[in-house]
Scaffold this motif. Structure first.
Motif, PDB file in Angstrom:
ATOM      1  N   ILE A 137       0.856  -1.189   0.000  1.00  0.00           N
ATOM      2  CA  ILE A 137       0.000   0.000   0.000  1.00  0.00           C
ATOM      3  C   ILE A 137       0.891   1.238   0.000  1.00  0.00           C
ATOM      4  N   SER A 138       0.621   2.144  -0.927  1.00  0.00           N
ATOM      5  CA  SER A 138       1.392   3.388  -1.002  1.00  0.00           C
ATOM      6  C   SER A 138       0.556   4.539  -0.452  1.00  0.00           C
ATOM      7  N   PHE A 139       1.190   5.680  -0.291  1.00  0.00           N
ATOM      8  CA  PHE A 139       0.538   6.853   0.272  1.00  0.00           C
ATOM      9  C   PHE A 139       0.645   8.010  -0.698  1.00  0.00           C
ATOM     10  N   LYS A 140      -0.396   8.837  -0.715  1.00  0.00           N
ATOM     11  CA  LYS A 140      -0.389  10.010  -1.582  1.00  0.00           C
ATOM     12  C   LYS A 140      -0.936  11.195  -0.808  1.00  0.00           C
ATOM     13  N   ALA A 141      -0.236  12.307  -0.890  1.00  0.00           N
ATOM     14  CA  ALA A 141      -0.681  13.539  -0.236  1.00  0.00           C
ATOM     15  C   ALA A 141      -1.700  14.241  -1.114  1.00  0.00           C
ATOM     16  N   CYS A 142      -2.748  14.738  -0.491  1.00  0.00           N
ATOM     17  CA  CYS A 142      -3.792  15.476  -1.207  1.00  0.00           C
ATOM     18  C   CYS A 142      -3.997  16.815  -0.514  1.00  0.00           C
ATOM     19  N   GLU A 143      -4.291  17.808  -1.295  1.00  0.00           N
ATOM     20  CA  GLU A 143      -4.597  19.118  -0.729  1.00  0.00           C
ATOM     21  C   GLU A 143      -6.055  19.119  -0.293  1.00  0.00           C
ATOM     22  N   GLY A 144      -6.322  19.703   0.844  1.00  0.00           N
ATOM     23  CA  GLY A 144      -7.690  19.785   1.331  1.00  0.00           C
ATOM     24  C   GLY A 144      -7.780  19.359   2.782  1.00  0.00           C
ATOM     25  N   ASN A 145      -9.015  19.165   3.215  1.00  0.00           N
ATOM     26  CA  ASN A 145      -9.246  18.799   4.615  1.00  0.00           C
ATOM     27  C   ASN A 145      -9.408  17.282   4.750  1.00  0.00           C
ATOM     28  N   ILE A 146      -9.951  16.868   5.857  1.00  0.00           N
ATOM     29  CA  ILE A 146     -10.075  15.443   6.162  1.00  0.00           C
ATOM     30  C   ILE A 146     -10.947  14.714   5.149  1.00  0.00           C
ATOM     31  N   SER A 147     -11.824  15.417   4.488  1.00  0.00           N
ATOM     32  CA  SER A 147     -12.737  14.765   3.551  1.00  0.00           C
ATOM     33  C   SER A 147     -12.011  14.163   2.336  1.00  0.00           C
ATOM     34  N   VAL A 148     -10.754  14.558   2.063  1.00  0.00           N
ATOM     35  CA  VAL A 148     -10.021  13.994   0.923  1.00  0.00           C
ATOM     36  C   VAL A 148      -9.418  12.638   1.252  1.00  0.00           C
ATOM     37  N   MET A 149      -9.511  12.227   2.515  1.00  0.00           N
ATOM     38  CA  MET A 149      -8.919  10.959   2.921  1.00  0.00           C
ATOM     39  C   MET A 149      -9.760   9.812   2.396  1.00  0.00           C
ATOM     40  N   LYS A 150      -9.110   8.925   1.615  1.00  0.00           N
ATOM     41  CA  LYS A 150      -9.803   7.757   1.081  1.00  0.00           C
ATOM     42  C   LYS A 150      -8.772   6.697   0.718  1.00  0.00           C
ATOM     43  N   TYR A 151      -9.264   5.488   0.492  1.00  0.00           N
ATOM     44  CA  TYR A 151      -8.402   4.368   0.115  1.00  0.00           C
ATOM     45  C   TYR A 151      -8.838   3.865  -1.247  1.00  0.00           C
ATOM     46  N   ASP A 152      -7.912   3.831  -2.188  1.00  0.00           N
ATOM     47  CA  ASP A 152      -8.176   3.332  -3.531  1.00  0.00           C
ATOM     48  C   ASP A 152      -7.749   1.863  -3.582  1.00  0.00           C
ATOM     49  N   LYS A 153      -8.745   0.956  -3.609  1.00  0.00           N
ATOM     50  CA  LYS A 153      -8.451  -0.483  -3.575  1.00  0.00           C
ATOM     51  C   LYS A 153      -7.758  -0.960  -4.846  1.00  0.00           C
ATOM     52  N   LYS A 154      -8.065  -0.342  -5.971  1.00  0.00           N
ATOM     53  CA  LYS A 154      -7.475  -0.798  -7.237  1.00  0.00           C
ATOM     54  C   LYS A 154      -6.000  -0.426  -7.334  1.00  0.00           C
ATOM     55  N   LYS A 155      -5.668   0.786  -6.920  1.00  0.00           N
ATOM     56  CA  LYS A 155      -4.277   1.246  -7.001  1.00  0.00           C
ATOM     57  C   LYS A 155      -3.504   0.978  -5.714  1.00  0.00           C
ATOM     58  N   LEU A 156      -4.184   0.465  -4.689  1.00  0.00           N
ATOM     59  CA  LEU A 156      -3.582   0.209  -3.376  1.00  0.00           C
ATOM     60  C   LEU A 156      -2.887   1.464  -2.852  1.00  0.00           C
ATOM     61  N   ARG A 157      -3.651   2.543  -2.810  1.00  0.00           N
ATOM     62  CA  ARG A 157      -3.102   3.830  -2.395  1.00  0.00           C
ATOM     63  C   ARG A 157      -4.019   4.474  -1.368  1.00  0.00           C
ATOM     64  N   LEU A 158      -3.422   4.913  -0.280  1.00  0.00           N
ATOM     65  CA  LEU A 158      -4.154   5.633   0.762  1.00  0.00           C
ATOM     66  C   LEU A 158      -3.901   7.126   0.571  1.00  0.00           C
TER      67      LEU A 158
END
Length: 190
Positions: free
Chosen positions: A14-35
């Motif tokens: 599982i990899s990690f990706k930073a997103c701009e925004g608040n807590i609502s941008v937090m999600k897990y992409d099962k296909k790309k295995l990215r949090l």
């Protein structure tokens, strides 16, 4: 609700990706295995601010989104190795000066924090991450890729080893075929 640490998730693929925004941008992409996690810039006074936000949210009983976010981050960050993985993914920018101080801050952040209710918003995400991490196949696959395909020279040496193995098998088969072929013997007449 506890997630495995960032280093454990990284080892499970599982990899990690930073997103701009608040807590609502937090999600897990099962296909790309990215949090996907919101980017967090931390200064010396950030700990007080975070603790006050958690206390306000718990006392106001208007939800527990920020408390759950703090709990998830507390789960992910347990050692300096975990912090290094999140810093490399640009999820965290530490201006506290000392990485161990940052790790200690998160390890002490959610002690004795009680949640108002079950947060259904995070349940599916946490369940999917834990299910992926618990799969032995995913951990072995990630370890195999890390061991043999993480650096170009490792991949090249693995390719050369397979070529040598194939050449050896070919040579052994060719020698075996030549040995068992009937030999042409001169015709001897009395």
């Amino acid at each position: 609700i506890r997630l495995p640490t960032a280093s454990q998730l990284y080892k499970a693929g599982i990899s990690f990706k930073a997103c701009e925004g608040n807590i609502s941008v937090m999600k897990y992409d099962k296909k790309k295995l990215r949090l996907h996690l919101p980017r967090l810039v931390v200064f010396d006074d950030t700990e007080d601010l975070l603790r006050n936000l958690i206390a306000y949210e718990i006392s106001s009983r208007k939800g527990d989104d920020f408390s759950m976010y703090a709990n998830i981050m507390d789960s992910l960050i347990d050692t300096q190795e975990d912090l290094a993985i999140l810093k490399k993914a640009k999820v965290i920018e530490n201006h506290m000066g000392n990485d161990q101080r940052f790790v200690d801050m998160w390890n002490d952040m959610c002690i004795s924090v009680r949640y108002n209710d079950k947060s259904e918003r995070w349940e599916e995400m946490i369940h999917d991450i834990v299910a992926h991490h618990s799969s032995l196949w995913h951990r072995w696959n990630a370890e195999f890729h890390e061991r043999f395909f993480s650096r170009p020279w490792l991949m090249a040496s693995l390719f050369v080893a397979f070529l040598l193995l194939a050449a050896t098998i070919y040579q052994a088969a060719y020698s075996g075929i030549g040995y068992y072929e009937p030999r042409n013997q001169p015709n001897m007449k009395p």
